[in-house]
Design an enzyme around this catalytic site. Structure first.
Site, PDB file in Angstrom:
ATOM      1  N   ASP A   1       8.264  23.211 -26.155  1.00  0.00           N
ATOM      2  CA  ASP A   1       7.701  21.913 -26.513  1.00  0.00           C
ATOM      3  C   ASP A   1       6.225  21.827 -26.162  1.00  0.00           C
ATOM      4  OD1 ASP A   1      10.038  20.919 -27.368  1.00  0.00           O
ATOM      5  OD2 ASP A   1      10.432  19.629 -25.637  1.00  0.00           O
TER       6      ASP A   1
ATOM      7  N   MET B   1       7.159   7.644 -21.548  1.00  0.00           N
ATOM      8  CA  MET B   1       6.721   7.305 -22.904  1.00  0.00           C
ATOM      9  C   MET B   1       6.388   5.814 -23.017  1.00  0.00           C
ATOM     10  SD  MET B   1       9.671   9.522 -24.814  1.00  0.00           S
ATOM     11  CE  MET B   1      10.952   9.056 -23.663  1.00  0.00           C
TER      12      MET B   1
ATOM     13  N   LYS C   1       6.525  18.326 -29.856  1.00  0.00           N
ATOM     14  CA  LYS C   1       6.671  16.961 -30.359  1.00  0.00           C
ATOM     15  C   LYS C   1       5.584  16.108 -29.737  1.00  0.00           C
ATOM     16  CE  LYS C   1      11.507  17.061 -29.676  1.00  0.00           C
ATOM     17  NZ  LYS C   1      12.504  16.389 -28.900  1.00  0.00           N
TER      18      LYS C   1
ATOM     19  N   GLY D   1       0.194  14.259 -14.819  1.00  0.00           N
ATOM     20  CA  GLY D   1       0.520  14.442 -13.405  1.00  0.00           C
ATOM     21  C   GLY D   1       0.840  15.882 -13.051  1.00  0.00           C
TER      22      GLY D   1
HETATM   23  N1  SAH Z   1      12.102  15.670 -19.892  1.00  0.00           N
HETATM   24  C1  SAH Z   1      10.832  15.173 -19.425  1.00  0.00           C
HETATM   25  C2  SAH Z   1      10.434  13.867 -20.069  1.00  0.00           C
HETATM   26  C3  SAH Z   1      10.134  13.982 -21.529  1.00  0.00           C
HETATM   27  S1  SAH Z   1       9.670  12.433 -22.213  1.00  0.00           S
HETATM   28  C4  SAH Z   1      10.889  15.038 -17.904  1.00  0.00           C
HETATM   29  O1  SAH Z   1      11.964  15.169 -17.314  1.00  0.00           O
HETATM   30  O2  SAH Z   1       9.837  14.812 -17.297  1.00  0.00           O
HETATM   31  C5  SAH Z   1       7.917  12.571 -22.228  1.00  0.00           C
HETATM   32  C6  SAH Z   1       7.288  11.584 -21.257  1.00  0.00           C
HETATM   33  O3  SAH Z   1       7.407  12.056 -19.942  1.00  0.00           O
HETATM   34  C7  SAH Z   1       5.803  11.416 -21.461  1.00  0.00           C
HETATM   35  O4  SAH Z   1       5.518  10.475 -22.474  1.00  0.00           O
HETATM   36  C8  SAH Z   1       5.372  10.898 -20.126  1.00  0.00           C
HETATM   37  O5  SAH Z   1       5.640   9.540 -19.981  1.00  0.00           O
HETATM   38  C9  SAH Z   1       6.283  11.641 -19.186  1.00  0.00           C
HETATM   39  N2  SAH Z   1       5.645  12.861 -18.672  1.00  0.00           N
HETATM   40  C10 SAH Z   1       6.066  14.109 -18.793  1.00  0.00           C
HETATM   41  N3  SAH Z   1       5.242  14.966 -18.150  1.00  0.00           N
HETATM   42  C11 SAH Z   1       4.273  14.215 -17.603  1.00  0.00           C
HETATM   43  C12 SAH Z   1       3.125  14.485 -16.813  1.00  0.00           C
HETATM   44  N4  SAH Z   1       2.810  15.729 -16.450  1.00  0.00           N
HETATM   45  N5  SAH Z   1       2.339  13.460 -16.437  1.00  0.00           N
HETATM   46  C13 SAH Z   1       2.650  12.210 -16.778  1.00  0.00           C
HETATM   47  N6  SAH Z   1       3.707  11.872 -17.527  1.00  0.00           N
HETATM   48  C14 SAH Z   1       4.527  12.861 -17.922  1.00  0.00           C
END
Ligand code: SAH
Length: 464
Positions: A250, A385, A272, A414
């Site tokens: 991804d 999100m 995505k 982050g």
């Molecule tokens: N499966 C992933 C989440 C996917 S949904 C998990 O467990 O983290 C995607 C959302 O995750 C992004 O829109 C954001 O809100 C958050 N996200 C994922 N990685 C991030 C990061 N490094 N910093 C901030 N938000 C993050």
């Protein structure tokens, strides 16, 4: 070669440790682990050694060392202290042809002890020939990380089949070829991944009718790549990535993590972005199924944890339907990674007893959330999100009774070297988003725990 590495059986054999200094205690523990009978010859015992002597079946002789102490002894270790002449002990041992090791004095040693990675019955011994124990320690840490914990159990299992292999095949070449086939099949990886029953059954089958069950089936391993910092990968995730034939990944997967893949691994991007799916989910599912059916070892790599807003469950359902075997490796999810790297504990005895992970993504054009359950005292909200609907989010929370002063944070990218953290309140959060121009991926954290951020912030990257 300065030294010949050997593994010595010390079960029920007498070993003598001369000296009661602290340095003696890990050696005594090691000898006990090897099943030896240990005698400590020392006028005084350090607390660490005294504890071992008390707890285990260690004989303590508090008279000064005399060469007769080595009668019947198979191995000597000397931990020098003011009352011990290491030279004298070493000489007595050498005269009796007993291997002797003097801690930190290679010249007096007839053998040296390696650094050990213990997955009994599998053992890896590392030596730098006494030149640099610290280097040996570094190497050991590397090997520790490489070797799955269940290697010992695997070796025991394989050991059970050794005699059957001899019954089944006449020559050692045939036996070797057979084992090689087993190792190139899925059996071993399945066992290490915790599918022990399945692997044992397959092995059983293989010895009943060789070659029948070893058709190389592919499988899909759903792997969580964590939130960005490659160091947050789990050891198992790393191993899976390193051994994959194909990696289907991804957008959120850090490029540095993809670097861990084999040079010849096929890399397929199915990234995505919010509301802009590069590949529809059905197509991704189909790719996974097709590759596995070709016999490929597929890693489906997802940001964070595959089971948290990662559609991991949906992909697995599809794989099951298609009869494709799978495994799942969890990852550090964004809430945990971003909270930690931003200095925001998600729970805290004074501020939050619960933490809710919520999607801020619209389903059918609406943000249909149970707002009342979100507006609770002592609760942290983490929105994934949430950026594109930040105004609706903050408005609805206030409408359902949350104070406009409730602290809130934005954590952009982050755990990466580009991480940015901004804090405000739910009243001014939409404005903060505009001013700072934060972009996805950004995590929104709401709750009183955010008030700790200034104090607990520790990760301050300087960017690219
Ligand atoms: N499966 C992933 C989440 C996917 S949904 C998990 O467990 O983290 C995607 C959302 O995750 C992004 O829109 C954001 O809100 C958050 N996200 C994922 N990685 C991030 C990061 N490094 N910093 C901030 N938000 C993050």
């Amino acid at each position: 070669m300065e030294y010949l590495p050997i593994f010595i059986n010390l079960k029920d054999q007498l070993c003598v440790v001369v000296g009661g200094e602290k340095a003696a205690s890990p050696k005594i523990a090691l000898l006990l682990k090897a099943g030896a009978k240990v005698k400590v010859v020392a006028l005084e015992l350090s607390p660490a050694v005294a504890e071992l002597v008390d707890q285990s079946n260690v004989i303590h002789q508090s008279a000064p060392f005399s060469p007769q102490d080595l009668d019947q002894c198979k191995l000597v270790i000397v931990a020098e202290d003011p009352s011990v002449s290491a030279k004298e002990v070493a000489k007595a041992a050498q005269e009796r042809n007993i291997p002797v090791n003097v801690i930190d004095n290679t010249e007096l040693c007839s053998f040296i002890l390696p650094s050990i990675v213990d997955r009994s019955p599998v053992q890896v011994a590392i030596s730098t020939g006494g030149t640099s124990p610290i280097l040996a320690r570094e190497l050991r840490a590397k090997v520790e990380a490489m070797l799955p914990q269940s290697y010992g159990k695997l070796a025991t299992l394989l050991g059970r089949f050794r005699s059957r292999s001899k019954e089944l095949f006449q020559t050692s070449l045939e036996r070797k070829k057979h084992w090689e086939r087993i190792f190139s099949s899925r059996i071993i990886e399945d066992f290490l991944a915790g599918k022990e029953e399945q692997a044992q059954e397959a092995l059983e089958q293989e010895f009943l009718s060789p070659q029948m069950s070893l058709s190389k089936q592919g499988q899909v391993c759903l792997v969580g790549a964590g939130p960005g910092d490659p160091d947050l990968l789990t050891i198992r995730a790393l191993r899976q990535i390193q051994s994959a034939d194909v990696i289907v990944y991804d957008r959120l997967v850090a490029p540095a993590i993809l670097e861990y893949a084999r040079r010849d691994a096929e890399m397929i991007y199915v990234g995505k972005k919010a509301s802009q799916h590069v590949l529809p989910q059905e197509q991704i599912n189909q790719i996974l199924v097709d590759l596995a059916k070709e016999g490929k070892n597929v890693v489906r790599l997802k940001g964070g944890d595959p089971f948290i807003f990662g559609r991991g469950g949906e992909e697995l359902e599809m794989l099951i339907q298609a009869g494709v075997d799978f495994q799942v490796v969890p990852g550090v999810t964004a809430a945990s990674g971003c909270g930690t790297y931003a200095g925001i504990p998600l729970t805290h005895r004074d501020y939050a007893q619960s933490c809710v992970m919520v999607t801020g993504h619209l389903k059918k054009g609406e943000l249909d959330l149970n707002w009342q359950s979100l507006v609770q005292p002592m609760q942290t909200l983490v929105f994934y999100m949430g950026l594109s609907n930040i105004s609706v989010l903050c408005r609805e929370l206030q409408k359902h009774g949350m104070s406009p002063d409730m602290p809130a944070a934005l954590v952009e990218r982050g755990t990466t070297k580009n991480q940015r953290v901004f804090t405000g309140t739910i009243a001014n959060l939409p404005q903060l988003v505009e001013e700072t121009k934060v972009k996805p991926p950004t995590l929104v954290i709401i709750g009183n725990v955010v008030s700790l951020q200034k104090k607990l912030s520790w990760f301050h990257p300087t960017g690219d």
